[in-house]
Design an enzyme around this catalytic site. Structure first.
Site, PDB file in Angstrom:
ATOM      1  N   ARG A 164       0.831  -1.208   0.000  1.00 49.72           N
ATOM      2  CA  ARG A 164       0.000   0.000   0.000  1.00 49.72           C
ATOM      3  C   ARG A 164       0.864   1.254   0.000  1.00 49.72           C
ATOM      4  O   ARG A 164       0.553   2.242  -0.674  1.00 49.72           O
ATOM      5  CB  ARG A 164      -0.942  -0.019   1.208  1.00 49.72           C
ATOM      6  CG  ARG A 164      -1.947   1.125   1.185  1.00 49.72           C
ATOM      7  CD  ARG A 164      -3.022   0.945   2.237  1.00 49.72           C
ATOM      8  NE  ARG A 164      -2.477   1.028   3.574  1.00 49.72           N
ATOM      9  CZ  ARG A 164      -3.151   0.712   4.680  1.00 49.72           C
ATOM     10  NH1 ARG A 164      -4.407   0.284   4.594  1.00 49.72           N
ATOM     11  NH2 ARG A 164      -2.595   0.805   5.869  1.00 49.72           N
ATOM     12  N   LYS A 166      -3.175   6.630   1.130  1.00 54.81           N
ATOM     13  CA  LYS A 166      -3.070   6.965   2.557  1.00 54.81           C
ATOM     14  C   LYS A 166      -2.195   8.220   2.673  1.00 54.81           C
ATOM     15  O   LYS A 166      -1.035   8.154   3.077  1.00 54.81           O
ATOM     16  CB  LYS A 166      -2.484   5.787   3.331  1.00 54.81           C
ATOM     17  CG  LYS A 166      -2.900   5.801   4.792  1.00 54.81           C
ATOM     18  CD  LYS A 166      -2.600   4.489   5.475  1.00 54.81           C
ATOM     19  CE  LYS A 166      -2.911   4.580   6.954  1.00 54.81           C
ATOM     20  NZ  LYS A 166      -4.355   4.585   7.249  1.00 54.81           N
ATOM     21  N   GLU A 223     -16.961   5.685   4.598  1.00 60.76           N
ATOM     22  CA  GLU A 223     -15.972   5.371   5.647  1.00 60.76           C
ATOM     23  C   GLU A 223     -16.271   6.136   6.924  1.00 60.76           C
ATOM     24  O   GLU A 223     -17.057   7.075   6.938  1.00 60.76           O
ATOM     25  CB  GLU A 223     -14.569   5.802   5.184  1.00 60.76           C
ATOM     26  CG  GLU A 223     -13.927   4.860   4.210  1.00 60.76           C
ATOM     27  CD  GLU A 223     -12.397   4.977   4.240  1.00 60.76           C
ATOM     28  OE1 GLU A 223     -11.792   4.864   5.326  1.00 60.76           O
ATOM     29  OE2 GLU A 223     -11.826   5.180   3.165  1.00 60.76           O
TER      30      GLU A 223
END
Ligand code: PLP
Length: 361
Positions: A96, A206, A242
């Site tokens: 990621r 992220k 989310e």
């Protein structure tokens, strides 16, 4: 307090060199104070040491500090009974992180280096006494008060002032101790009007910039007496996406466990993917799909959010347009508790690691 800056003495710093197309790796050791010595110090002495450990000799003005071109990972290492530590699925974080850096158009940090540095990071800090030891007491409350090492790898740009993308980024790995994430006493969530992520945006990365809106929304929710905030999709303002920094699951009355499908507005959580696999292994029908807030309001019996920081956190209710929708009489549901026991047990080594997810150091 959930996170603190009680930083570990040894950190990892690497920088990309475009000329050689390689990463120059180094270890920064702020001091050699053994953990036992630190514990014996008075608080001001200890804080002075922590303050020094949070200083890195890196350029102050750059693409990260000025334009938020930075990304990070959150990864935990869990003490095991045999004295080792287990990093949970670090290859997923490595992958990621690679994708996040690529998403920010920076030279991406190779996953092999990420894994090697993460393991060496644990070893070097352990030599100075900085790794928590397993405590059987933790089993009594299913590891909800257990210690772990919170590792924070992040990207930081080279010095720069004009707008542009990073070409010689640094990758830093540091760590702090952690305790339980949610400090509030209730577990109510509220739907916000704010938009965390837009189609064709950066919601799947992220990255630091995503946290601006979610931090503001979470603060507004907390000020209004809630623990967590829920974001809806940007275009239809209808589908749940989310929490503030966690993925979300809904266990419906028909027995289906639903979590929003991945796409460019949802962060691909590693806890999310682990919970999906655990639930499927239990024979539960898990569906990754769009789920509207209306469907949640009428069909949901149990709701929880997932992330490395908290594992699973139960949500007692969601307030939307001024109306509170309560789940499971406000108590954590059976499914969430069972999956949390399985997740924590696997991470702390008391439940067999059937998927081979623990990387022992
Ligand atoms: C990190 C993060 C998560 C959770 O991911 P994990 O890998 O499970 O820790 C969820 N949503 C957002 C926005 C995140 O930044």
């Amino acid at each position: 307090m959930a996170f603190n800056l009680a930083m570990y003495p040894v950190s990892y710093v690497a920088q990309y060199n475009p000329e050689t197309d390689s990463w120059n790796e180094s270890w920064i050791q702020a001091d050699s104070v053994h953990y036992d010595e630190l514990v014996a110090m008075d608080e001001s002495e200890r804080n002075a040491i922590y303050a020094k450990r949070n200083r890195f000799d890196l350029p102050l003005v750059n693409y990260t500090t000025q334009y938020a071109l930075g990304c990070f990972e959150g990864m935990k290492a869990y003490p095991q009974k045999d004295g080792s530590l287990s990093i949970f699925r670090p290859e997923k974080n490595a992958e990621r992180f690679y994708n996040s850096m690529k998403g920010l158009k920076a030279p991406a940090f190779p996953p092999e280096l990420y894994l090697k540095a993460s393991k060496e990071f644990i070893r070097r800090n352990r030599e100075l006494g900085y790794m928590p030891a397993y405590d059987a007491e933790w089993e009594k409350d299913n590891f909800s008060s257990a210690s772990a090492v919170y590792m924070r790898p992040f990207m930081y740009s080279e010095g720069a002032i004009g707008i542009g993308v990073s070409r010689e980024p640094y990758v830093i790995i540091c760590a702090t101790t952690v305790s339980s994430y949610f400090k509030s006493t209730n577990s109510k969530a509220v739907v916000t009007d704010r938009i965390r992520a837009t189609p064709n945006g950066t919601g799947w990365i992220k990255c630091a910039s995503n946290y601006v809106v979610s931090t503001l929304a979470k603060k507004e929710a907390e000020d209004a007496g809630y623990m967590e905030v829920i974001f809806l999709d940007a275009t239809k303002r209808k589908y749940v996406e989310e929490g503030s920094s966690c993925n979300i699951f809904f266990y419906l009355k028909n027995g289906e466990l639903v979590t929003p499908e991945l796409g460019d507005t949802i962060l691909p959580g590693i806890t999310r993917s682990s919970i999906i696999e655990f639930a499927r292994a239990e024979g539960i029908k898990v569906t990754e799909r769009k789920i509207s807030i209306l469907e949640v309001a009428s069909k949901c019996r149990e709701c929880f959010v997932t992330g490395t920081a908290a594992g699973i956190s139960s949500i007692e209710s969601i307030t939307w347009k001024g109306k509170e929708h309560v789940f499971n009489n406000r108590v954590p549901g059976e499914l969430g508790k069972r999956l949390q026991a399985r997740l924590k047990g696997t991470q702390y080594g008391t439940v067999e690691d059937v998927n081979g997810w623990n990387v022992l150091v």
